[in-house]
Design a protein around this motif. Structure first.
Motif, PDB file in Angstrom:
ATOM      1  N   ILE A 365      15.510  -1.451  14.615  1.00 41.26           N
ATOM      2  CA  ILE A 365      15.172  -0.579  15.752  1.00 41.26           C
ATOM      3  C   ILE A 365      13.656  -0.466  15.873  1.00 41.26           C
ATOM      4  O   ILE A 365      13.088  -0.553  16.973  1.00 41.26           O
ATOM      5  CB  ILE A 365      15.792   0.818  15.592  1.00 41.26           C
ATOM      6  CG1 ILE A 365      17.316   0.732  15.507  1.00 41.26           C
ATOM      7  CG2 ILE A 365      15.396   1.725  16.769  1.00 41.26           C
ATOM      8  CD1 ILE A 365      17.990   2.053  15.152  1.00 41.26           C
ATOM      9  N   HIS A 366      12.993  -0.280  14.739  1.00 40.86           N
ATOM     10  CA  HIS A 366      11.527  -0.159  14.728  1.00 40.86           C
ATOM     11  C   HIS A 366      10.884  -1.386  15.359  1.00 40.86           C
ATOM     12  O   HIS A 366       9.942  -1.278  16.162  1.00 40.86           O
ATOM     13  CB  HIS A 366      11.044   0.027  13.287  1.00 40.86           C
ATOM     14  CG  HIS A 366       9.581   0.291  13.163  1.00 40.86           C
ATOM     15  ND1 HIS A 366       8.631  -0.713  13.259  1.00 40.86           N
ATOM     16  CD2 HIS A 366       8.896   1.442  12.952  1.00 40.86           C
ATOM     17  CE1 HIS A 366       7.431  -0.194  13.110  1.00 40.86           C
ATOM     18  NE2 HIS A 366       7.554   1.111  12.924  1.00 40.86           N
ATOM     19  N   GLY A 367      11.386  -2.562  15.013  1.00 38.68           N
ATOM     20  CA  GLY A 367      10.793  -3.792  15.527  1.00 38.68           C
ATOM     21  C   GLY A 367      11.109  -4.073  16.979  1.00 38.68           C
ATOM     22  O   GLY A 367      10.304  -4.681  17.690  1.00 38.68           O
ATOM     23  N   LEU A 372       4.281  -2.809  22.928  1.00 40.72           N
ATOM     24  CA  LEU A 372       3.890  -4.073  23.555  1.00 40.72           C
ATOM     25  C   LEU A 372       5.012  -5.094  23.404  1.00 40.72           C
ATOM     26  O   LEU A 372       5.451  -5.376  22.272  1.00 40.72           O
ATOM     27  CB  LEU A 372       2.610  -4.607  22.915  1.00 40.72           C
ATOM     28  CG  LEU A 372       1.363  -3.729  23.074  1.00 40.72           C
ATOM     29  CD1 LEU A 372       0.185  -4.344  22.319  1.00 40.72           C
ATOM     30  CD2 LEU A 372       1.025  -3.538  24.545  1.00 40.72           C
ATOM     31  N   PRO A 373       5.505  -5.670  24.496  1.00 37.62           N
ATOM     32  CA  PRO A 373       6.578  -6.664  24.393  1.00 37.62           C
ATOM     33  C   PRO A 373       6.244  -7.810  23.447  1.00 37.62           C
ATOM     34  O   PRO A 373       7.128  -8.321  22.755  1.00 37.62           O
ATOM     35  CB  PRO A 373       6.734  -7.153  25.843  1.00 37.62           C
ATOM     36  CG  PRO A 373       6.279  -6.004  26.678  1.00 37.62           C
ATOM     37  CD  PRO A 373       5.159  -5.369  25.901  1.00 37.62           C
ATOM     38  N   SER A 374       4.971  -8.205  23.391  1.00 36.80           N
ATOM     39  CA  SER A 374       4.570  -9.323  22.536  1.00 36.80           C
ATOM     40  C   SER A 374       4.738  -9.018  21.059  1.00 36.80           C
ATOM     41  O   SER A 374       4.778  -9.932  20.234  1.00 36.80           O
ATOM     42  CB  SER A 374       3.109  -9.698  22.810  1.00 36.80           C
ATOM     43  OG  SER A 374       2.260  -8.597  22.529  1.00 36.80           O
ATOM     44  N   GLU A 375       4.845  -7.738  20.702  1.00 37.98           N
ATOM     45  CA  GLU A 375       4.968  -7.353  19.297  1.00 37.98           C
ATOM     46  C   GLU A 375       6.399  -7.011  18.904  1.00 37.98           C
ATOM     47  O   GLU A 375       6.660  -6.675  17.741  1.00 37.98           O
ATOM     48  CB  GLU A 375       4.039  -6.171  19.006  1.00 37.98           C
ATOM     49  CG  GLU A 375       2.567  -6.532  19.173  1.00 37.98           C
ATOM     50  CD  GLU A 375       1.629  -5.389  18.799  1.00 37.98           C
ATOM     51  OE1 GLU A 375       2.130  -4.293  18.450  1.00 37.98           O
ATOM     52  OE2 GLU A 375       0.410  -5.604  18.860  1.00 37.98           O
ATOM     53  N   ARG A 376       7.333  -7.097  19.837  1.00 35.30           N
ATOM     54  CA  ARG A 376       8.728  -6.801  19.515  1.00 35.30           C
ATOM     55  C   ARG A 376       9.372  -7.947  18.741  1.00 35.30           C
ATOM     56  O   ARG A 376       9.038  -9.116  18.952  1.00 35.30           O
ATOM     57  CB  ARG A 376       9.524  -6.537  20.800  1.00 35.30           C
ATOM     58  CG  ARG A 376       9.136  -5.253  21.482  1.00 35.30           C
ATOM     59  CD  ARG A 376       9.808  -5.047  22.821  1.00 35.30           C
ATOM     60  NE  ARG A 376       9.126  -3.963  23.541  1.00 35.30           N
ATOM     61  CZ  ARG A 376       9.145  -3.786  24.839  1.00 35.30           C
ATOM     62  NH1 ARG A 376       9.845  -4.606  25.610  1.00 35.30           N
ATOM     63  NH2 ARG A 376       8.475  -2.788  25.387  1.00 35.30           N
ATOM     64  N   LEU A 377      10.312  -7.579  17.887  1.00 37.93           N
ATOM     65  CA  LEU A 377      11.118  -8.606  17.241  1.00 37.93           C
ATOM     66  C   LEU A 377      11.878  -9.396  18.293  1.00 37.93           C
ATOM     67  O   LEU A 377      12.347  -8.830  19.285  1.00 37.93           O
ATOM     68  CB  LEU A 377      12.145  -7.953  16.315  1.00 37.93           C
ATOM     69  CG  LEU A 377      11.680  -7.277  15.031  1.00 37.93           C
ATOM     70  CD1 LEU A 377      12.864  -6.610  14.359  1.00 37.93           C
ATOM     71  CD2 LEU A 377      11.031  -8.277  14.090  1.00 37.93           C
ATOM     72  N   THR A 378      12.024 -10.688  18.084  1.00 40.17           N
ATOM     73  CA  THR A 378      12.963 -11.446  18.912  1.00 40.17           C
ATOM     74  C   THR A 378      14.370 -11.150  18.404  1.00 40.17           C
ATOM     75  O   THR A 378      14.556 -10.606  17.306  1.00 40.17           O
ATOM     76  CB  THR A 378      12.680 -12.948  18.819  1.00 40.17           C
ATOM     77  OG1 THR A 378      12.950 -13.376  17.457  1.00 40.17           O
ATOM     78  CG2 THR A 378      11.249 -13.274  19.195  1.00 40.17           C
ATOM     79  N   ALA A 379      15.355 -11.529  19.199  1.00 42.57           N
ATOM     80  CA  ALA A 379      16.732 -11.331  18.762  1.00 42.57           C
ATOM     81  C   ALA A 379      17.009 -12.121  17.492  1.00 42.57           C
ATOM     82  O   ALA A 379      17.721 -11.655  16.593  1.00 42.57           O
ATOM     83  CB  ALA A 379      17.689 -11.739  19.876  1.00 42.57           C
TER      84      ALA A 379
END
Length: 387
Positions: A365-367, A372-379
């Motif tokens: 959830i944290h990731g 910033l979308p660029s820092e989100r975990l990918t699936a």
């Protein structure tokens, strides 16, 4: 609705679809027993509704199976964006997490031409099942939460690999399959989804209703006796906001409490909006509530987001000051004081989640819910954390 009543008296006028939406260009009036496409589909119950469609439980007389018949409002473009998206997605991904499309056709009715789509019969939404457990003072079992999370991430991975985004992920658009119900008898099916409850719609002044209005209102299925969440999988539904990578629409119809922060701060978004929404869904699986409340003002929403998993990015802080200045309410001004404190998510997680198997969900959830979308975990990265 003061000019309408039901016979016998009921609350169906107030807790079902908006009656005034039955008008030229709006909903198609449906009664139990109505048939469609040369009597192939016979309606026996109502599954639900939204602002742009109603959805009906129907018997497919050709396949001998129960199906879901979605009838869009007559103002919808034909073929509808949802149908085009669903057809295109099926061509580009073999994911089992996308609702299976059986048929599509156009139905002519008193309110106009309606795009109709037929899919496999699907069960209750994840939101509804989570709420039912919560009402009973319980939470979904750990293995079910983990299964839903895994299948949701797999669905997003397949979509993004195929170059698509769902655009409107929520627990209301993630539903369980109902594979064990598709060939039950009508009575056996009603024992699970609830028997139809209907009342005639009448005008208080006694005048005729007119062809645009339905002759009866029908309470949607309750799924009161459905207990198959441990045996069934999930499917994603409602593809009207889906888009191809690089062909993002100018805006998305977002529920206020699910707004992704980039749509507020920059007005731009891409397929990674699905990742933010996935984080919201997983949070709801655990806590039976969405992470944020929307009170009609973006400033209040953002104030809740700050510190949820991290502090506001430097490049958005000036815009945040502008938003606060223009807000109609007071919000705490950012000062970076919480930078090294535990996040709101972390504090709540450790206070309420104690099952060892659920621990990987905190970093997931944290990731997923980074500003910033660029820092989100990918699936794919989130699936690796899930193990």
């Amino acid at each position: 609705m003061d000019q309408f009543a039901t016979n016998p008296p009921s609350n169906l006028l107030h807790n079902q679809e908006r009656v005034l939406s039955y008008r030229p260009g709006g909903y198609h009036p449906v009664c139990l027993g109505d048939t469609f496409k040369k009597k192939r589909y016979r309606v026996v119950h109502k599954l639900g509704w939204g602002g742009f469609s109603t959805v009906w439980l129907a018997k497919d007389n050709l396949l001998g199976a129960w199906v879901a018949l979605k009838i869009e409002i007559a103002e919808t473009t034909i073929p509808s964006p949802e149908l085009l998206n669903l057809q295109s997605i099926h061509q580009h991904t073999e994911s089992d997490r996308v609702a299976h499309l059986i048929d599509s056709f156009v139905h002519e009715g008193p309110n106009g031409s309606h795009q109709c789509t037929v899919t496999e019969l699907l069960g209750p939404t994840v939101d509804n099942v989570v709420a039912d457990y919560h009402t009973g003072g319980e939470r979904l079992e750990s293995d079910i939460i983990l299964k839903i999370t895994k299948q949701l991430l797999e669905a997003i991975f397949s979509l993004h690999q195929a170059g698509y985004a769902h655009g409107d992920l929520s627990g209301a658009n993630v539903v369980f399959t109902a594979s064990q119900l598709s060939h039950l008898s009508e009575d056996a099916l009603f024992d699970i989804v609830g028997h139809p409850e209907s009342a005639a719609l009448v005008r208080i002044d006694g005048d005729p209703m007119g062809g645009s209005m339905p002759k009866q209102l029908i309470r949607s299925t309750s799924w009161a006796e459905w207990v198959d969440e441990d045996e069934e999988d999930i499917r994603l539904i409602d593809w009207g906001e889906a888009f191809k990578h690089g062909q993002e629409p100018a805006r998305l119809a977002q529920p206020g409490d699910l707004k992704a922060p980039e749509t507020i701060f920059t007005g731009h978004f891409d397929h990674r909006i699905d990742l933010w929404r996935a984080g919201c869904i997983i949070y709801t699986l655990l806590f039976a509530a969405r992470p944020f409340q929307y009170l009609g003002d973006d400033a209040v929403l953002i104030a809740q987001m700050i510190g949820f998993v991290e502090e506001l990015p430097q490049q958005w802080r000036q815009e945040w000051e502008v938003i606060q200045t223009n807000a109609s309410i007071d919000t705490p001004h950012y000062n970076g004081a919480n930078l090294h404190q535990a996040s709101k998510l972390q504090s709540r997680f450790y206070a309420l989640v104690h099952e060892p198997g659920l621990m990987p969900l905190l970093p997931i959830i944290h990731g997923l819910m980074r500003f910033l979308p660029s820092e989100r975990l990918t699936a794919a990265e989130a699936l690796k954390l899930l193990g």
